[in-house]
Design a protein around this motif. Sequence first.
Motif, PDB file in Angstrom:
ATOM      1  N   THR A 177     -15.964 -19.783  11.717  1.00 39.21           N
ATOM      2  CA  THR A 177     -14.763 -19.380  12.445  1.00 39.21           C
ATOM      3  C   THR A 177     -14.116 -18.184  11.740  1.00 39.21           C
ATOM      4  O   THR A 177     -13.963 -18.217  10.523  1.00 39.21           O
ATOM      5  CB  THR A 177     -13.761 -20.548  12.466  1.00 39.21           C
ATOM      6  N   PRO A 178     -13.723 -17.120  12.476  1.00 39.79           N
ATOM      7  CA  PRO A 178     -12.970 -16.031  11.827  1.00 39.79           C
ATOM      8  C   PRO A 178     -11.605 -16.558  11.383  1.00 39.79           C
ATOM      9  O   PRO A 178     -10.902 -17.188  12.179  1.00 39.79           O
ATOM     10  CB  PRO A 178     -12.829 -14.975  12.921  1.00 39.79           C
ATOM     11  N   PHE A 179     -11.250 -16.283  10.127  1.00 38.24           N
ATOM     12  CA  PHE A 179     -10.001 -16.831   9.601  1.00 38.24           C
ATOM     13  C   PHE A 179      -8.794 -16.321  10.380  1.00 38.24           C
ATOM     14  O   PHE A 179      -7.833 -17.058  10.607  1.00 38.24           O
ATOM     15  CB  PHE A 179      -9.872 -16.481   8.111  1.00 38.24           C
ATOM     16  N   ALA A 180      -8.870 -15.046  10.784  1.00 41.65           N
ATOM     17  CA  ALA A 180      -7.733 -14.449  11.503  1.00 41.65           C
ATOM     18  C   ALA A 180      -7.376 -15.248  12.752  1.00 41.65           C
ATOM     19  O   ALA A 180      -6.199 -15.417  13.105  1.00 41.65           O
ATOM     20  CB  ALA A 180      -8.061 -13.005  11.874  1.00 41.65           C
ATOM     21  N   SER A 181      -8.400 -15.754  13.456  1.00 46.39           N
ATOM     22  CA  SER A 181      -8.143 -16.481  14.697  1.00 46.39           C
ATOM     23  C   SER A 181      -7.517 -17.843  14.432  1.00 46.39           C
ATOM     24  O   SER A 181      -6.938 -18.460  15.319  1.00 46.39           O
ATOM     25  CB  SER A 181      -9.450 -16.663  15.468  1.00 46.39           C
ATOM     26  N   LEU A 182      -7.653 -18.325  13.195  1.00 48.91           N
ATOM     27  CA  LEU A 182      -7.212 -19.677  12.878  1.00 48.91           C
ATOM     28  C   LEU A 182      -5.717 -19.793  12.673  1.00 48.91           C
ATOM     29  O   LEU A 182      -5.062 -20.698  13.192  1.00 48.91           O
ATOM     30  CB  LEU A 182      -7.882 -20.137  11.576  1.00 48.91           C
ATOM     31  N   ILE A 183      -5.201 -18.857  11.861  1.00 47.77           N
ATOM     32  CA  ILE A 183      -3.857 -19.113  11.348  1.00 47.77           C
ATOM     33  C   ILE A 183      -2.779 -19.064  12.434  1.00 47.77           C
ATOM     34  O   ILE A 183      -1.718 -19.638  12.264  1.00 47.77           O
ATOM     35  CB  ILE A 183      -3.495 -18.194  10.148  1.00 47.77           C
ATOM     36  N   PRO A 219     -15.220 -30.299   6.748  1.00 47.13           N
ATOM     37  CA  PRO A 219     -14.033 -29.479   7.012  1.00 47.13           C
ATOM     38  C   PRO A 219     -13.851 -29.284   8.510  1.00 47.13           C
ATOM     39  O   PRO A 219     -14.814 -29.306   9.280  1.00 47.13           O
ATOM     40  CB  PRO A 219     -14.355 -28.148   6.326  1.00 47.13           C
ATOM     41  N   SER A 220     -12.591 -29.049   8.928  1.00 49.70           N
ATOM     42  CA  SER A 220     -12.352 -28.747  10.339  1.00 49.70           C
ATOM     43  C   SER A 220     -13.013 -27.422  10.717  1.00 49.70           C
ATOM     44  O   SER A 220     -13.519 -27.263  11.822  1.00 49.70           O
ATOM     45  CB  SER A 220     -10.844 -28.648  10.611  1.00 49.70           C
ATOM     46  N   TYR A 221     -13.000 -26.462   9.772  1.00 46.91           N
ATOM     47  CA  TYR A 221     -13.582 -25.141  10.020  1.00 46.91           C
ATOM     48  C   TYR A 221     -14.317 -24.656   8.770  1.00 46.91           C
ATOM     49  O   TYR A 221     -13.972 -25.045   7.657  1.00 46.91           O
ATOM     50  CB  TYR A 221     -12.502 -24.102  10.347  1.00 46.91           C
ATOM     51  N   VAL A 222     -15.312 -23.789   8.985  1.00 43.74           N
ATOM     52  CA  VAL A 222     -15.920 -23.048   7.885  1.00 43.74           C
ATOM     53  C   VAL A 222     -15.672 -21.570   8.156  1.00 43.74           C
ATOM     54  O   VAL A 222     -15.952 -21.081   9.256  1.00 43.74           O
ATOM     55  CB  VAL A 222     -17.435 -23.328   7.776  1.00 43.74           C
ATOM     56  N   CYS A 223     -15.103 -20.847   7.176  1.00 40.42           N
ATOM     57  CA  CYS A 223     -14.782 -19.424   7.329  1.00 40.42           C
ATOM     58  C   CYS A 223     -15.431 -18.649   6.183  1.00 40.42           C
ATOM     59  O   CYS A 223     -15.513 -19.145   5.064  1.00 40.42           O
ATOM     60  CB  CYS A 223     -13.277 -19.200   7.266  1.00 40.42           C
ATOM     61  N   GLU A 224     -15.809 -17.418   6.485  1.00 44.65           N
ATOM     62  CA  GLU A 224     -16.417 -16.604   5.441  1.00 44.65           C
ATOM     63  C   GLU A 224     -15.456 -16.433   4.262  1.00 44.65           C
ATOM     64  O   GLU A 224     -15.842 -16.576   3.110  1.00 44.65           O
ATOM     65  CB  GLU A 224     -16.791 -15.244   6.017  1.00 44.65           C
ATOM     66  N   SER A 225     -14.220 -16.113   4.571  1.00 45.65           N
ATOM     67  CA  SER A 225     -13.217 -15.988   3.516  1.00 45.65           C
ATOM     68  C   SER A 225     -11.843 -16.193   4.134  1.00 45.65           C
ATOM     69  O   SER A 225     -11.719 -16.379   5.347  1.00 45.65           O
ATOM     70  CB  SER A 225     -13.290 -14.610   2.848  1.00 45.65           C
ATOM     71  N   ALA A 226     -10.811 -16.140   3.290  1.00 43.59           N
ATOM     72  CA  ALA A 226      -9.440 -16.280   3.776  1.00 43.59           C
ATOM     73  C   ALA A 226      -8.830 -14.928   4.122  1.00 43.59           C
ATOM     74  O   ALA A 226      -7.625 -14.814   4.305  1.00 43.59           O
ATOM     75  CB  ALA A 226      -8.592 -17.010   2.745  1.00 43.59           C
ATOM     76  N   ALA A 227      -9.672 -13.894   4.201  1.00 47.57           N
ATOM     77  CA  ALA A 227      -9.173 -12.558   4.555  1.00 47.57           C
ATOM     78  C   ALA A 227      -8.984 -12.464   6.062  1.00 47.57           C
ATOM     79  O   ALA A 227      -9.758 -13.025   6.837  1.00 47.57           O
ATOM     80  CB  ALA A 227     -10.166 -11.500   4.092  1.00 47.57           C
ATOM     81  N   VAL A 228      -7.940 -11.719   6.468  1.00 48.72           N
ATOM     82  CA  VAL A 228      -7.794 -11.431   7.909  1.00 48.72           C
ATOM     83  C   VAL A 228      -8.211  -9.976   8.146  1.00 48.72           C
ATOM     84  O   VAL A 228      -8.245  -9.157   7.240  1.00 48.72           O
ATOM     85  CB  VAL A 228      -6.350 -11.655   8.410  1.00 48.72           C
TER      86      VAL A 228
END
Lengths: 279, 279, 279, 279
Positions: free
Chosen positions: A2-8, A270-279
């Motif tokens: 999942t792209p982190f940006a879309s999550l937050i 985990p609910s999501y796996v993201c490459e990093s916490a960067a947006v």
Amino acid sequence: MTPFASLIDHYKAVFFDAYGVLKNAHGLIPGVDRTIHALIQTEKPFYVLTNDASRSPEQLAESYARLGLPLVTADRIVSSGMLAREYLQLKVSHGTVAYLGTDTSAHYIENADLHALPIRDVDLNDAADITALVLLDDEGFDWNTDLNKTVNLLRQRNIPVIVANTDATYPVSGNRVAVAIGAVADMLERIVGKQFIRFGKPDAQLFMFAYDLLRERMTIGKNEILMVGDTLKSDILGGNKFGFDTALVLTGNTPAEDVDLRIKATGIIPSYVCESAAV
Amino acid sequence: MTPFASLIDHYKAVFFDAYGVLKNAHGLIPGVDRTIHALIQTEKPFYVLTNDASRSPEQLAESYARLGLPLVTADRIVSSGMLAREYLQLKVSHGTVAYLGTDTSAHYIENADLHALPIRDVDLNDAADITALVLLDDEGFDWNTDLNKTVNLLRQRNIPVIVANTDATYPVSGNRVAVAIGAVADMLERIVGKQFIRFGKPDAQLFMFAYDLLRERMTIGKNEILMVGDTLKSDILGGNKFGFDTALVLTGNTPAEDVDLRIKATGIIPSYVCESAAV
Amino acid sequence: MTPFASLIDHYKAVFFDAYGVLKNAHGLIPGVDRTIHALIQTEKPFYVLTNDASRSPEQLAESYARLGLPLVTADRIVSSGMLAREYLQLKVSHGTVAYLGTDTSAHYIENADLHALPIRDVDLNDAADITALVLLDDEGFDWNTDLNKTVNLLRQRNIPVIVANTDATYPVSGNRVAVAIGAVADMLERIVGKQFIRFGKPDAQLFMFAYDLLRERMTIGKNEILMVGDTLKSDILGGNKFGFDTALVLTGNTPAEDVDLRIKATGIIPSYVCESAAV
Amino acid sequence: MTPFASLIDHYKAVFFDAYGVLKNAHGLIPGVDRTIHALIQTEKPFYVLTNDASRSPEQLAESYARLGLPLVTADRIVSSGMLAREYLQLKVSHGTVAYLGTDTSAHYIENADLHALPIRDVDLNDAADITALVLLDDEGFDWNTDLNKTVNLLRQRNIPVIVANTDATYPVSGNRVAVAIGAVADMLERIVGKQFIRFGKPDAQLFMFAYDLLRERMTIGKNEILMVGDTLKSDILGGNKFGFDTALVLTGNTPAEDVDLRIKATGIIPSYVCESAAV
């Protein structure tokens, strides 16, 4: 993935692990400064939850400032050392508290208005005033001499033992790790046969501490908070159990090539796996 | 409580633990010299079985001679280090064997015709020729630096790890103890998540080694051998499991006032309880 | 990957695990009958070492005969039940021995000239004559009723507890497993806090029992024996530790696709990996 | 030894363990009805914190009413089952939740608007819709058949496993105990090698749940709450760690003659020791 940006956008608040999520041995994880800026601009609360009792929140904040991230201020940081301090304040009203750790880690004892004494200065023949022992950090003492002394102190004094960092290892540089005080605590606990009191992820109390801070500022439910971490066994297990949604990032302890295998092997999902916490 | 003198007539051979049975921090346990003399005079075979890999059998025998007991000769001593040596001889045919321990403990590696290298001299960037790691003793290395180095060696090299002493602590003086390499091994094993190979009581292999030496000299059954020890969890548990009768003596790890409680709490039941191994 | 046929020429004797090596839920592993024939014809001794105390060696041999392998006779079989029987013979001279297991497993108690009593027939109000408890098999008793009764028996009687099978699970059919008595024993041991006595691979005593039988027939060193197994944590770890060369076969617990990963993850390194024990 | 009556005046709220504190196999602990009346009359809040997921709070309250204590109403009860329910509500949004336990224990799943399916009704060949497993109680299923089925379910489905009772045993009558689902969970977890999610004392989350309920009603600090329990390893350890003062009562798991020894052996030190919770 999942792209982190879309999550937050879907959460009202975000909790971050520190090492392997915001920073690593080389400095800031690329792009997380943009994430922190975005959270500040949208006035979305965030906290950094760290199994680190080696330094005070103020000193930890300074280290973020030096890395170019002054927005991670001391009031944003919840460390396992703060739980040790709360325990001492509530449960140990007087006397001398012996400790293993750096001089800066002793801050958590002194802040509880107690006298902090490094194990190396403990006199085993005159230890009656020692009312607790706190294991704060793996540095600041001679392992051989002081661990032997600790075992003998605990054989003669029945006092609470507080472990302010539950990690077994921490990354140092490249692919190398160092033994953390959590692993040393496990060894001591088995030797003396007594039950230590541990603070730090995945234990619920660190999550609760941050959740309580957040609830003082706003009305929020557990399901509106995202916990972001790089380690299944602490960040994700603890976040899941507490009721948060969880995002595993691949910038620290969990390499991309191992992620599926480890989720399957541990049953920690985990609910999501993201490459990093960067947006 | 059985008098030890009345016991040994009923057995064809006697196995002794060393520390807490024959000697302690102050020297020989009073009266055990008479026991050893009596065994020699009646030509009753005996062996000393020890979880001690810090020194060679010859050096251990010298220490008995210095205490006034020259009859405990090297050929009477079976140490957990000898099992580590046998393992290396049978299973590690070449290369460099890294170790944690004193220089004298490295004897067990060199005796297997292998190159012994202390962990402090290991170069993690050039470790391809290291074929095994042996944990021999708690002394002879810097705990902090060298344990961290050991963890990183085991993360990069998949090699057998041999633990030549399974004890968690050993007595030093008065009522004090020191952490033994067995407890350190447990910590390292949990950190790296691999399965170490342990030699030492209560494991059957040390008893078998002594039993085999004995059977080379005479025909004897397990029920004709008495194992004498001061520690329920190593000497008595291991002796019982191997099929020997066992005598717990109260001159070491098990104080007279705790003996009933500990037997009940652990479920480890010696055949006899004796004040000491003195006749 | 080593062809098994090329291996056995280099050894004077071969030890086999049973399940997953010689047979599985569908019958004989294809080709192992040829291996057994070849060993018989070349007069090379072999033994089957099994963590199975559910039946006597004679009954186990019958099961091989029914599968078309009558050459695996009772005198070729070394079961963990035989070690439990040896313990009872050497250490429990009288009284009633309570057990969990099938009626056929009780053979190992009765063969030691002791009275075997299934836990279901134990009267907790009249248990003073019970001198030992043996955990033999997962079948033959009601788990809920009889495990509760066992816990209460061990709370009131301080008696040795012998576990005659250290396995946690065993395969039943397809990809399914069943919980073995070894896992049940671990649960009971933690509940009552006492130290049980365990027999079965990887413990050295089973290997020693077979090695002793072999040495009665011939002069042979440990390095002249090959241990063949499908399970790293029992067959290979135990064989390695005892000093044997070890061959991991991929016809049972270790699938071909997982073998490299599991060797790396556990640090248990077989001397050889073979597709099967067929020649 | 502190009189309980003198204690409660110093606290603004009291948390009680249930079994061994308020009731036992014979009914109410003598005098605790007076304690509850006194708390009600002085409008001092109290909660009952119980590692019991076998029944709903309403059913638990009914059992107190039947014993003559109708004042322990459902809203006073915080059970580990309620934490399991909260987890399911927050983290498992859909699908079928398999369980081990009584039919009444399934209430905690159904209350989370999920479909509850006892393990006995699970079809291992059609298990794709099972999204979680909850271990609720030791009764209501066939241990042998259903535990084997559970192991196989967890081998094929990577789903969260929630344990709603962390106790290893519970008292049944006289001096006897029964194995609780917590011990069964430990066995299953070791067999499948995955990380389960446990709710119940001494874990902080149960204390936090009750503390949150209390804070909705009043402003109160942790140091103004007394936790009363009969078990060092759950009530006292957990209460201490959370920051409450703790009172150990001698009407349940800790007999008067063992109290000093156990405090010394475990290092779990209650703030007070009281004969009972009666005033």
